[in-house]
Design a protein around this motif. Structure first.
Motif, PDB file in Angstrom:
ATOM      1  N   CYS A 131       0.839  -1.204   0.000  1.00  0.00           N
ATOM      2  CA  CYS A 131       0.000   0.000   0.000  1.00  0.00           C
ATOM      3  C   CYS A 131       0.874   1.254   0.000  1.00  0.00           C
ATOM      4  O   CYS A 131       0.538   2.256  -0.635  1.00  0.00           O
ATOM      5  N   THR A 132       1.996   1.209   0.698  1.00  0.00           N
ATOM      6  CA  THR A 132       2.907   2.353   0.703  1.00  0.00           C
ATOM      7  C   THR A 132       3.487   2.595  -0.678  1.00  0.00           C
ATOM      8  O   THR A 132       3.470   3.723  -1.184  1.00  0.00           O
ATOM      9  N   LYS A 133       3.991   1.533  -1.303  1.00  0.00           N
ATOM     10  CA  LYS A 133       4.613   1.689  -2.629  1.00  0.00           C
ATOM     11  C   LYS A 133       3.624   2.231  -3.652  1.00  0.00           C
ATOM     12  O   LYS A 133       3.988   3.002  -4.531  1.00  0.00           O
ATOM     13  N   GLY A 134       2.361   1.774  -3.558  1.00  0.00           N
ATOM     14  CA  GLY A 134       1.372   2.183  -4.543  1.00  0.00           C
ATOM     15  C   GLY A 134       0.472   3.308  -4.065  1.00  0.00           C
ATOM     16  O   GLY A 134      -0.418   3.725  -4.783  1.00  0.00           O
ATOM     17  N   ARG A 135       0.697   3.788  -2.826  1.00  0.00           N
ATOM     18  CA  ARG A 135      -0.177   4.782  -2.208  1.00  0.00           C
ATOM     19  C   ARG A 135      -1.633   4.353  -2.369  1.00  0.00           C
ATOM     20  O   ARG A 135      -2.486   5.138  -2.788  1.00  0.00           O
ATOM     21  N   TYR A 136      -1.881   3.108  -2.027  1.00  0.00           N
ATOM     22  CA  TYR A 136      -3.202   2.544  -2.271  1.00  0.00           C
ATOM     23  C   TYR A 136      -4.236   3.073  -1.284  1.00  0.00           C
ATOM     24  O   TYR A 136      -3.984   3.165  -0.091  1.00  0.00           O
ATOM     25  N   TRP A 137      -5.374   3.408  -1.817  1.00  0.00           N
ATOM     26  CA  TRP A 137      -6.496   3.955  -1.045  1.00  0.00           C
ATOM     27  C   TRP A 137      -7.720   3.154  -1.451  1.00  0.00           C
ATOM     28  O   TRP A 137      -8.051   3.125  -2.646  1.00  0.00           O
TER      29      TRP A 137
END
Ligand code: ZN
Length: 132
Positions: free
Chosen positions: A34-40
């Motif tokens: 989630c951090t790498k992709g800035r997943y929301w």
């Protein structure tokens, strides 16, 4: 209250529709992917998710225990949703990318957000969230 919202990847090869309660908190997480992709994401039950197009366009990335399928478009690279199972969420669910939903920027900006600590698994908000 749930409402029907359509969504897609960037190139629109992958298209879906879901019933989602946008008054409920959406989630940002600090786990490695989630951090790498800035997943929301917004959690959507399987019965409320319908893939309309692009099943063949979806790639499936898994790591670690391989328990979560991270599904992204082979053409434009946008992660559209994840498929996972979590007891607290009642079993299997889709973690739909909020920014893939067809919503106006003002609507996106108004959505409630909760933060999960996916690094330590506590699911409480990490101390620092500004980079997520
Ligand atoms: Zn695409």
């Amino acid at each position: 209250m749930k409402q029907a919202v359509a969504g897609s990847c960037h190139c629109r090869a992958v298209q879906f529709r879901c019933q989602v309660d946008l008054s409920a908190p959406t989630t940002r997480c600090n786990c490695s992917i989630c951090t790498k992709g800035r997943y929301w994401f917004a959690a959507v039950l399987p019965a409320d998710f319908e893939l309309l197009a692009g099943g063949d366009a979806l790639a499936d990335y898994r790591f670690g225990s391989h328990g979560v399928a991270h599904r992204f478009c082979r053409t434009c690279g946008v992660k559209v949703f994840g498929e996972a199972s979590h007891p607290a969420l009642g079993g299997r669910f889709f973690a739909v990318s909020v920014v893939c939903l067809d919503l106006e920027p003002e609507r996106l900006a108004s959505l409630p957000v909760q933060y999960h600590d996916g690094r330590d698994g506590s699911r409480v908000a990490p101390q620092v969230t500004s980079y997520l």
